[in-house]
Design a protein around this motif. Structure first.
Motif, PDB file in Angstrom:
ATOM      1  N   SER A   6     125.427  59.764 145.033  1.00 51.03           N
ATOM      2  CA  SER A   6     126.141  59.848 143.637  1.00 51.03           C
ATOM      3  C   SER A   6     125.077  59.648 142.547  1.00 51.03           C
ATOM      4  O   SER A   6     124.394  58.832 142.682  1.00 51.03           O
ATOM      5  CB  SER A   6     127.073  58.859 143.644  1.00 51.03           C
ATOM      6  N   ARG A   9     128.487  69.841 139.160  1.00 51.86           N
ATOM      7  CA  ARG A   9     128.318  69.708 140.297  1.00 51.86           C
ATOM      8  C   ARG A   9     129.037  68.530 140.880  1.00 51.86           C
ATOM      9  O   ARG A   9     128.943  67.267 140.349  1.00 51.86           O
ATOM     10  CB  ARG A   9     126.737  69.670 141.052  1.00 51.86           C
ATOM     11  N   PRO A  10     129.466  68.363 142.329  1.00 53.20           N
ATOM     12  CA  PRO A  10     130.074  67.225 142.562  1.00 53.20           C
ATOM     13  C   PRO A  10     129.099  66.035 142.948  1.00 53.20           C
ATOM     14  O   PRO A  10     128.314  66.407 143.244  1.00 53.20           O
ATOM     15  CB  PRO A  10     130.841  67.943 143.919  1.00 53.20           C
TER      16      PRO A  10
END
Length: 282
Positions: free
Chosen positions: A163, A196-197
């Motif tokens: 993340s 983007r994820p």
């Protein structure tokens, strides 16, 4: 000087030294038929350890079989050849450790007031940044460091990816590193990355005024639960600086929270990036 290949090896070495306790290294080595230097190299993370040697050592230390899983995993990971090994001749010691930490982080939170973070740089933007380094002496060093920086970006495509939370000062959008065209293409990369994820990219506007990140840029890396505590990295002219004390980590977590609160929303940030890029392209 030999350097460890990963944080896993360093963690394992520290754990084994703790388990040795008051035992003398020479006594442990003699009991296993090792040289004292072999045990020292394992504890200081200058060499890995085979699974059979690890089991013998843990048996000597009285560690139950059911409690050895994490240590075996650390040993396995420590034996893995680091991807940046071919570039080590041009990578300073602190950066070597940084690469190891970054490759294992599950969450990265970064505040940057000067340049686009390395994980999101284009190659031409990265080259312009590297070329200005005070310790860069020749084109071959520039090329090797550029190759390392581009290779680092593979961390974003691993499964699962980390993340990534980034807060950029608005000045980063305006600073024409490498020239106007290079900066324009870099902003296009930022705009693409923002959708983007797993990537949260926010802009801290000038009108936010004073904030908790005025003194320095920094990065907080967090790791899988039960592996290691968070680490803060601060980049300097003579290399990186790491903060690992819990009370120091708390200060940086609070500072990053303050930056998040003062930043534009994700959509407003995307708009700011696009508008700056379009202005530069005129």
């Amino acid at each position: 000087m030999a350097r460890p290949t990963s944080t896993a090896r360093r963690e394992l070495g520290g754990e084994l030294r703790r388990l040795r306790g008051e035992r003398r290294a020479v006594d442990v080595a003699t009991a296993l038929g090792w040289s004292e230097s072999k045990l020292s190299r394992i504890e200081t993370a200058h060499t890995g350890i085979t699974e059979s040697d690890l089991d013998r050592l843990l048996t000597l230390y009285g560690v139950a079989t059911e409690d050895r899983g994490r240590l075996r995993d650390l040993a396995r990971r420590g034996r893995t050849r680091a991807w940046w090994t071919p570039y080590r001749s041009s990578v300073p010691d602190p950066y070597d450790e940084y690469l190891a930490l970054e490759s294992e982080a599950v969450r990265i939170s970064e505040w940057e007031a000067q340049v686009v973070p390395g994980l999101l740089q284009t190659d031409e933007y990265a080259r312009a940044v590297i070329e200005t380094g005070a310790d860069v002496e020749d084109t071959s060093t520039i090329q090797r460091r550029l190759a390392v920086r581009m290779a680092r970006q593979a961390v974003l495509t691993r499964e699962p990816p980390p993340s990534l939370r980034i807060v950029l000062d608005e000045s980063v959008l305006l600073r024409e590193i490498g020239g106007r065209e290079v900066q324009c293409r870099q902003l296009s990369r930022l705009y693409e990355a923002s959708s983007r994820p797993g990537v949260e990219l926010l802009i801290l506007p000038f009108h936010a005024g004073a904030h908790a990140g005025l003194v320095e840029s920094f990065l907080v890396m967090e790791f899988a639960e039960g592996t290691r505590n968070p680490v803060v990295h601060i980049e300097g002219l003579t290399g990186g600086l790491f903060r690992v004390k819990p009370d120091e980590i708390d200060v940086y977590h609070d500072a990053f929270d303050d930056l998040l609160e003062r930043s534009l929303s994700p959509e407003e940030s995307r708009t700011a990036i696009a508008e700056t890029r379009d202005h530069l392209a005129r």
